[in-house]
Design a protein around this motif. Sequence first.
Motif, PDB file in Angstrom:
ATOM      1  N   GLU A 109       0.828  -1.209   0.000  1.00  0.00           N
ATOM      2  CA  GLU A 109       0.000   0.000   0.000  1.00  0.00           C
ATOM      3  C   GLU A 109       0.865   1.262   0.000  1.00  0.00           C
ATOM      4  N   ASP A 110       1.969   1.244   0.770  1.00  0.00           N
ATOM      5  CA  ASP A 110       2.906   2.373   0.773  1.00  0.00           C
ATOM      6  C   ASP A 110       3.488   2.581  -0.617  1.00  0.00           C
ATOM      7  N   ALA A 111       3.889   1.490  -1.246  1.00  0.00           N
ATOM      8  CA  ALA A 111       4.501   1.564  -2.575  1.00  0.00           C
ATOM      9  C   ALA A 111       3.509   2.120  -3.594  1.00  0.00           C
ATOM     10  N   LYS A 112       2.268   1.659  -3.552  1.00  0.00           N
ATOM     11  CA  LYS A 112       1.239   2.169  -4.474  1.00  0.00           C
ATOM     12  C   LYS A 112       0.985   3.649  -4.229  1.00  0.00           C
ATOM     13  N   LYS A 113       0.863   4.021  -2.956  1.00  0.00           N
ATOM     14  CA  LYS A 113       0.587   5.416  -2.596  1.00  0.00           C
ATOM     15  C   LYS A 113       1.700   6.347  -3.064  1.00  0.00           C
ATOM     16  N   ASN A 114       2.940   5.869  -3.007  1.00  0.00           N
ATOM     17  CA  ASN A 114       4.089   6.681  -3.399  1.00  0.00           C
ATOM     18  C   ASN A 114       4.366   6.651  -4.900  1.00  0.00           C
ATOM     19  N   GLY A 115       3.595   5.866  -5.649  1.00  0.00           N
ATOM     20  CA  GLY A 115       3.761   5.826  -7.099  1.00  0.00           C
ATOM     21  C   GLY A 115       4.971   5.033  -7.562  1.00  0.00           C
ATOM     22  N   ASP A 116       5.414   4.067  -6.752  1.00  0.00           N
ATOM     23  CA  ASP A 116       6.564   3.241  -7.118  1.00  0.00           C
ATOM     24  C   ASP A 116       6.253   2.375  -8.330  1.00  0.00           C
ATOM     25  N   ILE A 117       7.304   1.967  -9.012  1.00  0.00           N
ATOM     26  CA  ILE A 117       7.193   0.901 -10.005  1.00  0.00           C
ATOM     27  C   ILE A 117       7.246  -0.386  -9.190  1.00  0.00           C
ATOM     28  N   ILE A 118       6.237  -1.234  -9.296  1.00  0.00           N
ATOM     29  CA  ILE A 118       6.128  -2.417  -8.449  1.00  0.00           C
ATOM     30  C   ILE A 118       6.220  -3.671  -9.311  1.00  0.00           C
ATOM     31  N   THR A 119       7.053  -4.621  -8.848  1.00  0.00           N
ATOM     32  CA  THR A 119       7.193  -5.905  -9.539  1.00  0.00           C
ATOM     33  C   THR A 119       7.125  -7.033  -8.518  1.00  0.00           C
ATOM     34  N   GLY A 120       6.901  -8.234  -8.992  1.00  0.00           N
ATOM     35  CA  GLY A 120       6.864  -9.396  -8.109  1.00  0.00           C
ATOM     36  C   GLY A 120       5.477 -10.009  -8.079  1.00  0.00           C
ATOM     37  N   PRO A 121       5.168 -10.799  -7.036  1.00  0.00           N
ATOM     38  CA  PRO A 121       3.874 -11.480  -6.952  1.00  0.00           C
ATOM     39  C   PRO A 121       2.640 -10.573  -7.078  1.00  0.00           C
ATOM     40  N   PRO A 122       2.696  -9.292  -6.626  1.00  0.00           N
ATOM     41  CA  PRO A 122       1.504  -8.452  -6.818  1.00  0.00           C
ATOM     42  C   PRO A 122       1.225  -8.129  -8.287  1.00  0.00           C
ATOM     43  N   GLY A 123       2.171  -8.416  -9.170  1.00  0.00           N
ATOM     44  CA  GLY A 123       2.043  -8.044 -10.575  1.00  0.00           C
ATOM     45  C   GLY A 123       2.777  -6.748 -10.832  1.00  0.00           C
ATOM     46  N   GLU A 124       2.792  -6.332 -12.078  1.00  0.00           N
ATOM     47  CA  GLU A 124       3.468  -5.079 -12.421  1.00  0.00           C
ATOM     48  C   GLU A 124       2.503  -3.919 -12.255  1.00  0.00           C
ATOM     49  N   ILE A 125       2.959  -2.905 -11.531  1.00  0.00           N
ATOM     50  CA  ILE A 125       2.163  -1.697 -11.312  1.00  0.00           C
ATOM     51  C   ILE A 125       3.055  -0.515 -11.667  1.00  0.00           C
ATOM     52  N   ASN A 126       2.540   0.407 -12.449  1.00  0.00           N
ATOM     53  CA  ASN A 126       3.246   1.615 -12.899  1.00  0.00           C
ATOM     54  C   ASN A 126       4.482   1.337 -13.753  1.00  0.00           C
ATOM     55  N   PRO A 127       4.486   0.302 -14.596  1.00  0.00           N
ATOM     56  CA  PRO A 127       5.707   0.035 -15.383  1.00  0.00           C
ATOM     57  C   PRO A 127       6.019   1.145 -16.389  1.00  0.00           C
ATOM     58  N   ASP A 128       5.024   1.942 -16.761  1.00  0.00           N
ATOM     59  CA  ASP A 128       5.236   3.018 -17.723  1.00  0.00           C
ATOM     60  C   ASP A 128       6.140   4.124 -17.181  1.00  0.00           C
ATOM     61  N   LYS A 129       6.296   4.212 -15.872  1.00  0.00           N
ATOM     62  CA  LYS A 129       7.147   5.254 -15.287  1.00  0.00           C
ATOM     63  C   LYS A 129       8.605   5.095 -15.677  1.00  0.00           C
ATOM     64  N   ILE A 130       9.034   3.873 -15.973  1.00  0.00           N
ATOM     65  CA  ILE A 130      10.423   3.655 -16.359  1.00  0.00           C
ATOM     66  C   ILE A 130      10.725   4.335 -17.693  1.00  0.00           C
ATOM     67  N   ASP A 131       9.738   4.389 -18.588  1.00  0.00           N
ATOM     68  CA  ASP A 131       9.943   5.047 -19.883  1.00  0.00           C
ATOM     69  C   ASP A 131      10.248   6.530 -19.699  1.00  0.00           C
ATOM     70  N   GLY A 132       9.498   7.192 -18.827  1.00  0.00           N
ATOM     71  CA  GLY A 132       9.741   8.610 -18.555  1.00  0.00           C
ATOM     72  C   GLY A 132      11.107   8.839 -17.940  1.00  0.00           C
ATOM     73  N   PHE A 133      11.500   7.954 -17.034  1.00  0.00           N
ATOM     74  CA  PHE A 133      12.810   8.064 -16.407  1.00  0.00           C
ATOM     75  C   PHE A 133      13.917   7.905 -17.450  1.00  0.00           C
ATOM     76  N   MET A 134      13.788   6.912 -18.313  1.00  0.00           N
ATOM     77  CA  MET A 134      14.803   6.669 -19.335  1.00  0.00           C
ATOM     78  C   MET A 134      14.897   7.831 -20.325  1.00  0.00           C
ATOM     79  N   LYS A 135      13.759   8.416 -20.684  1.00  0.00           N
ATOM     80  CA  LYS A 135      13.781   9.581 -21.584  1.00  0.00           C
ATOM     81  C   LYS A 135      14.511  10.739 -20.928  1.00  0.00           C
ATOM     82  N   ASP A 136      14.253  10.961 -19.630  1.00  0.00           N
ATOM     83  CA  ASP A 136      14.947  12.037 -18.924  1.00  0.00           C
ATOM     84  C   ASP A 136      16.452  11.782 -18.857  1.00  0.00           C
ATOM     85  N   VAL A 137      16.860  10.535 -18.632  1.00  0.00           N
ATOM     86  CA  VAL A 137      18.290  10.202 -18.613  1.00  0.00           C
ATOM     87  C   VAL A 137      18.911  10.494 -19.976  1.00  0.00           C
TER      88      VAL A 137
END
Length: 102
Positions: free
Chosen positions: A23-51
């Motif tokens: 719940e903390d991870a979801k609330k903070n907008g983290d990219i989440i992986t593992g048994p809960p499934g992938e949540i917010n995977p699109d955020k990595i694209d924005g990070f990579m573009k900024d890099v």
Amino acid sequence: MIKPFILLLCALAVTGCNSYSLEDAKKNGDIITGPPGEINPDKIDGFMKDVENGQKNKIRITSYTIEGEPILNDLYYRLYLKISSCFPAENRARLPPFLCPL
């Protein structure tokens, strides 16, 4: 493009802390992986573009083990990529950050 992607994959292999709930991870907008499934995977694209464009950015990738233990990976990009991770319950101390010039 390849260097940041490889560094990101290496960061996922480093393990994290125990007191960070899904719940903390979801609330903070983290990219989440593992048994809960992938949540917010699109955020990595924005990070990579900024890099690629040399713009400052930071993200947290939170992975969960089958037992539900979180693995936290904070990635910061300024003029270099800084990876800060946290060990699981048996080693609660933080790792010193890795500085990766690009």
